[in-house]
Design a protein around this motif. Structure first.
Motif, PDB file in Angstrom:
ATOM      1  N   SER A  34      12.691 -91.021  30.887  1.00  0.00           N
ATOM      2  CA  SER A  34      12.173 -92.099  31.744  1.00  0.00           C
ATOM      3  C   SER A  34      10.696 -91.880  32.050  1.00  0.00           C
ATOM      4  CB  SER A  34      12.925 -92.231  33.080  1.00  0.00           C
ATOM      5  OG  SER A  34      12.611 -91.162  33.954  1.00  0.00           O
ATOM      6  N   ALA A  57       9.658 -92.298  35.090  1.00  0.00           N
ATOM      7  CA  ALA A  57       9.729 -91.579  36.364  1.00  0.00           C
ATOM      8  C   ALA A  57       9.737 -90.078  36.109  1.00  0.00           C
ATOM      9  CB  ALA A  57      10.988 -91.999  37.120  1.00  0.00           C
ATOM     10  N   MET A  61       6.375 -88.754  35.050  1.00  0.00           N
ATOM     11  CA  MET A  61       5.478 -88.502  36.183  1.00  0.00           C
ATOM     12  C   MET A  61       5.865 -87.203  36.896  1.00  0.00           C
ATOM     13  SD  MET A  61       5.582 -92.437  37.415  1.00  0.00           S
ATOM     14  CE  MET A  61       4.417 -92.448  38.752  1.00  0.00           C
ATOM     15  N   ASP A 120       3.684 -98.201  43.364  1.00  0.00           N
ATOM     16  CA  ASP A 120       5.109 -97.869  43.259  1.00  0.00           C
ATOM     17  C   ASP A 120       5.406 -96.526  43.936  1.00  0.00           C
ATOM     18  OD1 ASP A 120       7.631 -98.718  41.495  1.00  0.00           O
ATOM     19  OD2 ASP A 120       7.473 -96.522  41.473  1.00  0.00           O
ATOM     20  N   LEU A 164       7.135 -94.115  43.244  1.00  0.00           N
ATOM     21  CA  LEU A 164       7.235 -92.911  42.402  1.00  0.00           C
ATOM     22  C   LEU A 164       5.959 -92.074  42.434  1.00  0.00           C
ATOM     23  CD1 LEU A 164       9.106 -94.384  39.326  1.00  0.00           C
ATOM     24  CD2 LEU A 164       9.944 -92.552  40.824  1.00  0.00           C
ATOM     25  N   ASN A 186       1.818-102.145  39.588  1.00  0.00           N
ATOM     26  CA  ASN A 186       2.989-102.533  40.364  1.00  0.00           C
ATOM     27  C   ASN A 186       2.766-102.026  41.795  1.00  0.00           C
ATOM     28  OD1 ASN A 186       5.501-102.850  41.540  1.00  0.00           O
ATOM     29  ND2 ASN A 186       6.495-101.257  40.361  1.00  0.00           N
ATOM     30  N   ASP A 207      -0.470 -94.491  34.398  1.00  0.00           N
ATOM     31  CA  ASP A 207       0.907 -94.982  34.235  1.00  0.00           C
ATOM     32  C   ASP A 207       0.824 -96.361  33.587  1.00  0.00           C
ATOM     33  OD1 ASP A 207       3.407 -96.084  34.430  1.00  0.00           O
ATOM     34  OD2 ASP A 207       3.736 -95.535  36.524  1.00  0.00           O
ATOM     35  N   ILE A 237       3.389 -98.048  32.014  1.00  0.00           N
ATOM     36  CA  ILE A 237       4.725 -98.569  31.704  1.00  0.00           C
ATOM     37  C   ILE A 237       4.738-100.099  31.596  1.00  0.00           C
ATOM     38  CG2 ILE A 237       5.511 -98.659  34.117  1.00  0.00           C
ATOM     39  CD1 ILE A 237       8.304 -97.818  33.047  1.00  0.00           C
ATOM     40  N   TRP A 238       3.802-100.764  32.301  1.00  0.00           N
ATOM     41  CA  TRP A 238       3.789-102.236  32.309  1.00  0.00           C
ATOM     42  C   TRP A 238       2.878-102.828  31.236  1.00  0.00           C
ATOM     43  CZ3 TRP A 238       7.054-105.298  34.826  1.00  0.00           C
ATOM     44  CH2 TRP A 238       7.748-104.794  35.925  1.00  0.00           C
ATOM     45  N   SER A 240      11.513 -99.377  30.136  1.00  0.00           N
ATOM     46  CA  SER A 240      12.399-100.106  31.045  1.00  0.00           C
ATOM     47  C   SER A 240      11.907-101.530  31.267  1.00  0.00           C
ATOM     48  CB  SER A 240      12.445 -99.413  32.411  1.00  0.00           C
ATOM     49  OG  SER A 240      12.924 -98.109  32.283  1.00  0.00           O
ATOM     50  N   LYS A 241      10.589-101.732  31.244  1.00  0.00           N
ATOM     51  CA  LYS A 241      10.021-103.032  31.623  1.00  0.00           C
ATOM     52  C   LYS A 241       9.881-103.945  30.405  1.00  0.00           C
ATOM     53  CE  LYS A 241       9.744-100.874  35.378  1.00  0.00           C
ATOM     54  NZ  LYS A 241      10.872-100.991  36.298  1.00  0.00           N
TER      55      LYS A 241
HETATM   56  C1  LIG Z   1       4.691 -98.331  37.837  1.00  0.00           C
HETATM   57  C2  LIG Z   1       6.020 -97.771  37.447  1.00  0.00           C
HETATM   58  N1  LIG Z   1       6.101 -96.526  36.943  1.00  0.00           N
HETATM   59  C3  LIG Z   1       7.281 -95.997  36.586  1.00  0.00           C
HETATM   60  C4  LIG Z   1       8.444 -96.690  36.725  1.00  0.00           C
HETATM   61  C5  LIG Z   1       9.738 -96.028  36.322  1.00  0.00           C
HETATM   62  O1  LIG Z   1      10.237 -96.448  35.086  1.00  0.00           O
HETATM   63  P1  LIG Z   1      11.472 -95.729  34.395  1.00  0.00           P
HETATM   64  O2  LIG Z   1      12.637 -96.663  34.492  1.00  0.00           O
HETATM   65  O3  LIG Z   1      11.083 -95.504  32.961  1.00  0.00           O
HETATM   66  O4  LIG Z   1      11.701 -94.457  35.115  1.00  0.00           O
HETATM   67  C6  LIG Z   1       8.426 -97.980  37.252  1.00  0.00           C
HETATM   68  C7  LIG Z   1       9.667 -98.750  37.456  1.00  0.00           C
HETATM   69  O5  LIG Z   1       9.746 -99.604  38.315  1.00  0.00           O
HETATM   70  C8  LIG Z   1       7.176 -98.545  37.604  1.00  0.00           C
HETATM   71  O6  LIG Z   1       7.073 -99.795  38.091  1.00  0.00           O
END
Ligand SMILES: Cc1ncc(COP(=O)(O)O)c(C=O)c1O
Length: 401
Positions: A98, A100, A103, A124, A126, A174, A202, A204-205, A236-237
């Motif tokens: 993940s 998360a 990180m 976020d 996290l 986010n 980060d 991810i988006w 995930s996104k």
């Molecule tokens: C900015 C950001 N980083 C990390 C994550 C975590 O993603 P993952 O599902 O891969 O742990 C999210 C999920 O909402 C997020 O919005």
């Protein structure tokens, strides 16, 4: 390409009610619409489904190498090179379970107890969570959607101490929905490097960006920035793979990367990413692009629809998201407390949102709510129809007070 992947009928509500957790359908009473965790309501693309079925049918599910399957690392390096102009080799990619977790291992591999990390506020949860769990200290830098690089740097400058070690950025952001420009990123990163700070980006988006905005990967800007940056990617996104728990760390500094790998405990087999999750990502990156393009097109119409509906809520202001599928309106005109507003909306409209509470996004989120719109038009419309009547009641109640 899957036909009609994002139509009203494409949302498998019965399955979501059984399987979609983390504040979503499976964790809510049956009559509640959850526009909560940023997780799409649509099934994953056919290419991912087929590839998983094929791999399982072949029947060999042995250990993967601790840093990830060679094909996984290659697929990510190719994707970063071809779509993000990042000079990335498979050796720089480390598979994590993940974003998360990426990180968390970066925090553990980069920080000593008491080291300070500058993070945007809001952002976020996290960010603060993973830094704190690694013994570090998150230092929140107030930043709105329109904060300039110079303004952000001035705020960081005032919070520098001898213990400051890193700057963590979220791009696209986010919950603000900002896509940072190349110039913004370059200015912030060059300042960080002059302060001898390392950067985490980060990303991810990064696939969810609306034209004319363009995503810039921090490590693509210059070799100097690249060597001082560790990048987090996730699936995930963009591809809806949250339940497969898969992501990756990209780091071109071999010594730093090594520290992160050691901190992860993947080499001992205590942790490590499921091979099936890696297989899904390989298929997504290789064959999922047409689906993703259509997904972003659907999201863009959803974003426009949400903005139009929110514009009818008296006194509510909103920054139009440039990326992500969340919107973060400022709703103080409907009551002073966003948590209470969410409670009202849940109780009276049966719609669940995420309040802009410090535990989710930091103190800078106060007065906001977060709405995820990665669902069908029908569900979104129903949610807003229901919320509109409650908003009307709240405004009338406020006028009477
Ligand atoms: C900015 C950001 N980083 C990390 C994550 C975590 O993603 P993952 O599902 O891969 O742990 C999210 C999920 O909402 C997020 O919005």
């Amino acid at each position: 390409m899957d036909g009609n992947s994002f139509s009203d009928n494409a949302v498998p509500l019965d399955l979501l009610r059984e399987r979609a957790f983390n504040l979503r359908w499976a964790q809510q009473p049956a009559d509640v619409i959850p526009l909560t965790a940023a997780d799409p309501d649509f099934p994953v693309c056919q290419a991912i489904q087929d590839s998983l079925i094929r791999y399982v049918r072949e029947g060999v599910l042995s250990y993967a190498p601790p840093e990830g399957l060679p094909n996984f690392r290659q697929a990510i390096a190719d994707w970063m090179r071809t779509t993000r102009q990042v000079e990335c080799t498979p050796a720089e990619v480390f598979a994590t379970d993940s974003a998360a977790s990426a990180m968390a291992v970066i925090a553990r591999g980069s920080l000593d107890a008491g080291d300070e990390v500058l993070i945007p506020d809001p952002v976020d949860f996290l960010f603060q969570h993973t830094i704190t769990r690694a013994g570090g200290v998150p230092v929140q830098i107030g930043a709105g959607a329109t904060t300039s690089a110079e303004g952000f740097i001035a705020a960081m400058q005032s919070r520098l101490t001898p213990r400051t070690r890193m700057v963590w950025l979220c791009n696209p952001h986010n919950p603000l929905g900002v896509v940072h420009s190349r110039e913004w990123l370059k200015t912030v990163a060059e300042w960080a490097i002059t302060q001898r700070l390392r950067l985490l980006s980060d990303e991810i988006w990064s696939d969810i960006v609306y034209a004319p905005h363009q995503f810039t990967s921090l490590a693509s800007i210059s070799p100097e920035i690249a060597i001082n940056t560790v990048t987090v990617v996730g699936f995930s996104k963009n591809f809806g793979l949250a339940g497969l728990r898969v992501g990756a760390v990209l780091c071109s500094n071999p010594q730093w990367r090594r520290q992160i790998v050691v901190a992860s405990d993947a080499e001992s087999t205590v942790f490590g990413v499921s091979v099936l999750s890696q297989v899904a990502v390989i298929a997504a990156l290789r064959d999922g692009q047409p689906w993703l393009k259509e997904f972003v097109r659907h999201l863009q119409t959803q974003r426009n629809y949400v903005l139009e509906r929110l514009s009818q809520w008296p006194g509510v202001t909103v920054f139009p998201p440039q990326g992500t599928y969340v919107v973060f309106p400022y709703v103080r005109s409907l009551g002073n407390d966003a948590e209470r507003l969410c409670e009202h909306l849940l109780a009276r409209a049966r719609v669940a949102l995420v309040p802009g509470a410090p535990r989710w996004f930091g103190p800078g989120a106060s007065g906001h709510v977060r709405i995820c719109f990665a669902t069908s038009r029908r569900i979104l419309q129903e949610a807003f129809d229901r919320m509109d009547s409650v908003v009307k009641e709240l405004v009338e109640e406020k006028q009477r007070d």
